[in-house]
Design a protein around this motif. Structure first.
Motif, mmCIF file in Angstrom:
data_model
loop_
_atom_site.group_PDB
_atom_site.id
_atom_site.type_symbol
_atom_site.label_atom_id
_atom_site.label_comp_id
_atom_site.label_asym_id
_atom_site.label_seq_id
_atom_site.Cartn_x
_atom_site.Cartn_y
_atom_site.Cartn_z
ATOM 1 N N TYR A 101 0.836 -1.201 0.000
ATOM 2 C CA TYR A 101 0.000 0.000 0.000
ATOM 3 C C TYR A 101 0.873 1.254 0.000
ATOM 4 O O TYR A 101 0.629 2.192 -0.769
ATOM 5 C CB TYR A 101 -0.931 -0.001 1.205
ATOM 6 N N ARG A 102 1.899 1.242 0.843
ATOM 7 C CA ARG A 102 2.800 2.396 0.908
ATOM 8 C C ARG A 102 3.493 2.628 -0.433
ATOM 9 O O ARG A 102 3.566 3.751 -0.918
ATOM 10 C CB ARG A 102 3.851 2.179 1.998
ATOM 11 N N ASP A 103 3.992 1.552 -1.031
ATOM 12 C CA ASP A 103 4.692 1.701 -2.303
ATOM 13 C C ASP A 103 3.769 2.161 -3.415
ATOM 14 O O ASP A 103 4.164 2.937 -4.285
ATOM 15 C CB ASP A 103 5.364 0.379 -2.691
ATOM 16 N N PRO A 113 0.705 -2.492 -10.482
ATOM 17 C CA PRO A 113 -0.527 -1.779 -10.101
ATOM 18 C C PRO A 113 -1.569 -2.744 -9.551
ATOM 19 O O PRO A 113 -1.406 -3.955 -9.611
ATOM 20 C CB PRO A 113 -0.986 -1.142 -11.413
ATOM 21 N N ILE A 114 -2.658 -2.180 -9.058
ATOM 22 C CA ILE A 114 -3.718 -2.983 -8.445
ATOM 23 C C ILE A 114 -4.324 -3.950 -9.439
ATOM 24 O O ILE A 114 -4.542 -5.103 -9.139
ATOM 25 C CB ILE A 114 -4.803 -2.071 -7.835
#
Length: 127
Positions: A101-103, A113-114
């Motif tokens: 999440y941080r990256d 990506p997601i």
């Protein structure tokens, strides 16, 4: 009262030593992964597995030693092993997801990506 070291059976001493060596070796391999690997995502996997299996070997050695010295089955180490087995993967997933999440929020390009991005930039519609 614990028996004298001379009263400890040879077969039990060999088993205890074997499981202690295996457990400490696996723990050492897991800890060495922190130094060897470069990224956080590589570093998190080996210590998790190494310390879990290493703790298992040490706990088996403890069960054998205290069962022989006390002349009764000593199995409370199973609770420790169960706790380690349950908490280690959960902490691994929480740490990995927090780092991911941080990256992603920082725009780190080395993290995927997601999901797949459509070519036109518009959200995909499902039928």
């Amino acid at each position: 009262m614990s028996p004298a070291p001379a009263d400890f059976p040879l077969w039990a001493a060999i088993l205890v030593a074997l499981f202690l060596l295996i457990g400490s070796g696996l723990t050492f391999l897991g800890a060495s992964g922190l130094l060897r690997f470069k990224s956080f995502y590589e570093r998190i996997h080996l210590p998790t597995l190494g310390t879990s299996w290493g703790a298992g070997g040490i706990l088996v050695a403890s069960m054998i030693f205290f069962s022989v010295t006390q002349s009764r089955p000593v199995v409370h180490e199973i609770l420790i092993a169960l706790f380690v087995t349950v908490t280690t993967p959960v902490s691994l997933m929480l740490l990995a997801r927090a780092a991911l999440y941080r990256d992603r929020t920082e725009g780190n390009e080395s993290v995927p990506p997601i999901g797949p991005e459509p070519e036109d930039g518009l959200p995909q519609q499902t039928e």
